[in-house]
Design a protein around this motif. Structure first.
Motif, PDB file in Angstrom:
ATOM      1  N   TYR A 193       1.194  -5.194   6.592  1.00  0.00           N
ATOM      2  CA  TYR A 193       0.327  -4.136   6.094  1.00  0.00           C
ATOM      3  C   TYR A 193      -0.435  -4.602   4.856  1.00  0.00           C
ATOM      4  CZ  TYR A 193       3.539  -1.225   8.856  1.00  0.00           C
ATOM      5  OH  TYR A 193       4.304  -0.693   9.861  1.00  0.00           O
ATOM      6  N   LEU A 194      -1.659  -4.150   4.715  1.00  0.00           N
ATOM      7  CA  LEU A 194      -2.434  -4.398   3.503  1.00  0.00           C
ATOM      8  C   LEU A 194      -3.038  -3.070   3.076  1.00  0.00           C
ATOM      9  CD1 LEU A 194      -3.498  -6.280   1.368  1.00  0.00           C
ATOM     10  CD2 LEU A 194      -5.416  -6.834   2.848  1.00  0.00           C
ATOM     11  N   THR A 195      -2.476  -2.467   2.041  1.00  0.00           N
ATOM     12  CA  THR A 195      -2.807  -1.081   1.693  1.00  0.00           C
ATOM     13  C   THR A 195      -3.947  -0.966   0.682  1.00  0.00           C
ATOM     14  OG1 THR A 195      -0.996  -1.184   0.088  1.00  0.00           O
ATOM     15  CG2 THR A 195      -0.542  -0.156   2.212  1.00  0.00           C
ATOM     16  N   THR A 196      -4.631  -2.072   0.390  1.00  0.00           N
ATOM     17  CA  THR A 196      -5.755  -1.982  -0.536  1.00  0.00           C
ATOM     18  C   THR A 196      -7.107  -1.979   0.186  1.00  0.00           C
ATOM     19  OG1 THR A 196      -5.511  -4.375  -0.851  1.00  0.00           O
ATOM     20  CG2 THR A 196      -4.643  -2.941  -2.566  1.00  0.00           C
ATOM     21  N   TRP A 197      -7.134  -1.885   1.515  1.00  0.00           N
ATOM     22  CA  TRP A 197      -8.407  -1.749   2.208  1.00  0.00           C
ATOM     23  C   TRP A 197      -9.120  -0.493   1.725  1.00  0.00           C
ATOM     24  CZ3 TRP A 197      -9.973  -6.005   4.006  1.00  0.00           C
ATOM     25  CH2 TRP A 197      -9.174  -6.863   4.756  1.00  0.00           C
ATOM     26  N   PRO A 198     -10.454  -0.478   1.738  1.00  0.00           N
ATOM     27  CA  PRO A 198     -11.183   0.654   1.156  1.00  0.00           C
ATOM     28  C   PRO A 198     -10.886   1.986   1.821  1.00  0.00           C
ATOM     29  CG  PRO A 198     -12.674  -0.842   2.335  1.00  0.00           C
ATOM     30  CD  PRO A 198     -11.368  -1.548   2.188  1.00  0.00           C
ATOM     31  N   TRP A 199     -10.568   2.000   3.111  1.00  0.00           N
ATOM     32  CA  TRP A 199     -10.276   3.278   3.757  1.00  0.00           C
ATOM     33  C   TRP A 199      -8.973   3.871   3.252  1.00  0.00           C
ATOM     34  CZ3 TRP A 199     -12.280  -0.968   6.176  1.00  0.00           C
ATOM     35  CH2 TRP A 199     -11.378  -1.921   6.665  1.00  0.00           C
ATOM     36  N   TYR A 200      -8.024   3.025   2.892  1.00  0.00           N
ATOM     37  CA  TYR A 200      -6.802   3.543   2.278  1.00  0.00           C
ATOM     38  C   TYR A 200      -7.108   4.138   0.902  1.00  0.00           C
ATOM     39  CZ  TYR A 200      -3.764   1.292   5.776  1.00  0.00           C
ATOM     40  OH  TYR A 200      -3.124   0.924   6.935  1.00  0.00           O
ATOM     41  N   SER A 201      -7.846   3.401   0.073  1.00  0.00           N
ATOM     42  CA  SER A 201      -8.171   3.891  -1.269  1.00  0.00           C
ATOM     43  C   SER A 201      -8.979   5.184  -1.192  1.00  0.00           C
ATOM     44  CB  SER A 201      -8.966   2.831  -2.045  1.00  0.00           C
ATOM     45  OG  SER A 201      -8.221   1.639  -2.200  1.00  0.00           O
ATOM     46  N   GLY A 202      -9.946   5.230  -0.277  1.00  0.00           N
ATOM     47  CA  GLY A 202     -10.756   6.430  -0.145  1.00  0.00           C
ATOM     48  C   GLY A 202      -9.948   7.637   0.271  1.00  0.00           C
ATOM     49  N   GLN A 203      -9.012   7.456   1.192  1.00  0.00           N
ATOM     50  CA  GLN A 203      -8.147   8.562   1.608  1.00  0.00           C
ATOM     51  C   GLN A 203      -7.273   9.034   0.455  1.00  0.00           C
ATOM     52  OE1 GLN A 203      -6.050   7.034   5.012  1.00  0.00           O
ATOM     53  NE2 GLN A 203      -7.919   6.862   6.231  1.00  0.00           N
ATOM     54  N   ALA A 204      -6.762   8.086  -0.353  1.00  0.00           N
ATOM     55  CA  ALA A 204      -5.949   8.458  -1.509  1.00  0.00           C
ATOM     56  C   ALA A 204      -6.776   9.259  -2.512  1.00  0.00           C
ATOM     57  CB  ALA A 204      -5.371   7.211  -2.163  1.00  0.00           C
ATOM     58  N   HIS A 205      -8.006   8.823  -2.780  1.00  0.00           N
ATOM     59  CA  HIS A 205      -8.857   9.552  -3.716  1.00  0.00           C
ATOM     60  C   HIS A 205      -9.156  10.958  -3.217  1.00  0.00           C
ATOM     61  CE1 HIS A 205     -10.437   5.546  -5.565  1.00  0.00           C
ATOM     62  NE2 HIS A 205      -9.363   5.979  -6.195  1.00  0.00           N
ATOM     63  N   ARG A 206      -9.444  11.095  -1.932  1.00  0.00           N
ATOM     64  CA  ARG A 206      -9.732  12.417  -1.399  1.00  0.00           C
ATOM     65  C   ARG A 206      -8.503  13.320  -1.437  1.00  0.00           C
ATOM     66  NH1 ARG A 206     -12.798   9.304   2.040  1.00  0.00           N
ATOM     67  NH2 ARG A 206     -11.232   9.339   3.690  1.00  0.00           N
ATOM     68  N   ALA A 207      -7.319  12.708  -1.454  1.00  0.00           N
ATOM     69  CA  ALA A 207      -6.089  13.480  -1.600  1.00  0.00           C
ATOM     70  C   ALA A 207      -5.797  13.806  -3.060  1.00  0.00           C
ATOM     71  CB  ALA A 207      -4.920  12.706  -0.991  1.00  0.00           C
ATOM     72  N   GLY A 208      -6.645  13.348  -3.975  1.00  0.00           N
ATOM     73  CA  GLY A 208      -6.435  13.610  -5.401  1.00  0.00           C
ATOM     74  C   GLY A 208      -5.466  12.653  -6.050  1.00  0.00           C
ATOM     75  N   LEU A 209      -5.448  11.411  -5.573  1.00  0.00           N
ATOM     76  CA  LEU A 209      -4.496  10.423  -6.078  1.00  0.00           C
ATOM     77  C   LEU A 209      -5.214   9.195  -6.621  1.00  0.00           C
ATOM     78  CD1 LEU A 209      -1.987  10.520  -3.081  1.00  0.00           C
ATOM     79  CD2 LEU A 209      -1.569  11.459  -5.371  1.00  0.00           C
ATOM     80  N   LEU A 210      -4.736   8.700  -7.759  1.00  0.00           N
ATOM     81  CA  LEU A 210      -5.170   7.407  -8.264  1.00  0.00           C
ATOM     82  C   LEU A 210      -4.523   6.298  -7.439  1.00  0.00           C
ATOM     83  CD1 LEU A 210      -4.884   7.931 -12.133  1.00  0.00           C
ATOM     84  CD2 LEU A 210      -6.977   7.870 -10.764  1.00  0.00           C
ATOM     85  N   VAL A 211      -5.152   5.132  -7.447  1.00  0.00           N
ATOM     86  CA  VAL A 211      -4.636   3.984  -6.708  1.00  0.00           C
ATOM     87  C   VAL A 211      -4.442   2.823  -7.675  1.00  0.00           C
ATOM     88  CG1 VAL A 211      -5.058   2.355  -4.834  1.00  0.00           C
ATOM     89  CG2 VAL A 211      -5.857   4.722  -4.622  1.00  0.00           C
ATOM     90  N   HIS A 212      -3.176   2.414  -7.874  1.00  0.00           N
ATOM     91  CA  HIS A 212      -2.836   1.301  -8.762  1.00  0.00           C
ATOM     92  C   HIS A 212      -2.029   0.258  -7.979  1.00  0.00           C
ATOM     93  CE1 HIS A 212      -3.172   3.903 -12.675  1.00  0.00           C
ATOM     94  NE2 HIS A 212      -4.342   3.466 -12.237  1.00  0.00           N
ATOM     95  N   PRO A 213      -2.682  -0.769  -7.428  1.00  0.00           N
ATOM     96  CA  PRO A 213      -1.956  -1.798  -6.667  1.00  0.00           C
ATOM     97  C   PRO A 213      -1.130  -2.718  -7.571  1.00  0.00           C
ATOM     98  CG  PRO A 213      -4.312  -1.786  -6.127  1.00  0.00           C
ATOM     99  CD  PRO A 213      -4.132  -0.966  -7.361  1.00  0.00           C
ATOM    100  N   TRP A 214      -0.117  -3.319  -6.971  1.00  0.00           N
ATOM    101  CA  TRP A 214       0.722  -4.294  -7.668  1.00  0.00           C
ATOM    102  C   TRP A 214       0.823  -5.541  -6.797  1.00  0.00           C
ATOM    103  CZ3 TRP A 214       4.861  -5.246  -4.471  1.00  0.00           C
ATOM    104  CH2 TRP A 214       5.217  -4.222  -3.557  1.00  0.00           C
TER     105      TRP A 214
END
Length: 365
Positions: free
Chosen positions: A296-317
């Protein structure tokens, strides 16, 4: 057997090359569309509402590329660089002292086998704080990374939470703290203890009775962010300190077991952000192949966009190389955890260059 002439070879080569180029162009086009549609939405406004710097530079276990993780020199170095947050893993000693240690046991980052032979496999909570203070938490770094070794790292000690607070408060720069409750199930009541210490030290403002304060409307800088891979721990923290932003960390086994959509819903219930991971970690040999064979690679833009629309910040590690900093930023990340905060500061244009020599001298290492 028919002999293949040079003309046929050349035609095969041209066809293969043309196919590869076409695939590359289509891939870039597809990725570009993803970035435009998904990757750049919502994070800035959300971060402003929460009082979280964007992009946030989070020093993963301190400046742990250059110094032993979660020790004085690592945190002091990161502080002097002017990072946004010092990140630490919180565990508890046998006698109830909150300490900054990542691993469940102490074999990797201390001389536990020499000091307590026969007990080196024991978890952190099997040792008193006095016992932990006899350990050398720095020499391992010099052995593993001789090109970054410093004599002053020998015999650095495991830190209490209060020690990290002192570091964050003690310089010209005042970074926040990004605190992970690590293996929280082993430490009943750790969330209450953590909130009490932070409140007593003024890092958390107590909620006024009868007045509802929400991190979504708080515009002052968020000095503390909680994080955990354990939803139950975040739920307890939310109950005890709802004014503090919380981030649900996720890993490959959680992705396989629960799926992205369910993890987004859980993160939204528990806090204001989700902690994904970058490309290099997805290829790391430490990846749990048995539990999660998919890369899995969870930093693809569609993942980040879905998180933002859910009202969530995205902080990868944990993002260390410049190319990956560029990648996750382009794909919509709101900052990231990094072992190399000096590179992140230059990448984001907050410094032209960081000369570490005077910084080492200033902090005494």
């Amino acid at each position: 057997m028919k002999k293949v002439g040079c003309r046929e070879c050349a035609l095969f080569f041209k066809t293969t090359l043309a196919s590869a180029v076409l695939a590359g162009v289509l891939g870039l086009l597809f990725l570009g569309i993803g970035v435009v549609i998904y990757g750049r939405t919502g994070g800035k406004e959300l971060a402003e509402k929460l009082g979280v710097p964007r992009p946030a530079i989070i020093a993963h276990r301190g400046a742990s590329y250059f110094a032993p993780e979660e020790t004085d020199p690592a945190f002091l170095l990161a502080r002097e660089m002017d990072v946004d947050y010092l990140e630490l893993d919180l565990q508890r000693s046998k006698d109830g002292v909150l300490i900054a240690v990542h691993d469940d046991d102490l074999r990797r980052t201390t001389n536990i086998a020499d000091m307590f032979p026969g007990r080196e496999m024991d978890t952190v909570d099997k040792f008193t704080f006095a016992e932990l203070q006899t350990l050398d938490a720095g020499s391992w770094f010099n052995i593993r990374f001789p090109d970054r070794a410093r004599a002053s790292f020998k015999n650095v000690r495991i830190l209490r939470l209060e020690d990290v607070l002192n570091i964050a408060e003690g310089g010209f720069h005042k970074p926040g703290l990004y605190i992970e409750t690590k293996s929280a199930r082993r430490f009943p009541g750790v969330e209450k203890q953590l909130v009490e210490i932070l409140t007593a030290r003024g890092w958390i403002r107590p909620l006024r009775r009868g007045v509802s304060e929400s991190p979504r409307t708080e515009r002052a800088r968020a000095r503390v962010i909680f994080q955990s891979f354990e939803p139950d721990s975040l739920a307890r923290l939310k109950e005890l300190a709802p004014q503090v932003p919380s981030v649900l960390l996720i890993d490959e086994t959680m992705m396989r077991k629960d799926g992205w959509d369910a993890l987004l819903r859980r993160a939204k219930q528990l806090g204001v952000g989700i902690g994904t991971w970058g490309y290099q970690w997805s290829r790391d040999p430490g990846w749990s192949i048995n539990d999660a064979p998919n890369r899995y690679l969870t930093t693809w833009p569609w993942y980040s966009g879905q998180a933002h629309r859910a009202g969530l910040l995205v902080h990868p590690w944990a993002i260390d190389d410049r190319w990956e900093m560029w990648m996750v930023s382009l794909f919509g990340a709101d900052g990231f955890f990094t072992n190399r905060p000096e590179s992140a500061l230059v990448f984001y244009g907050r410094a032209d260059h960081i000369d570490l020599k005077p910084v080492w001298e200033r902090i005494g290492y």
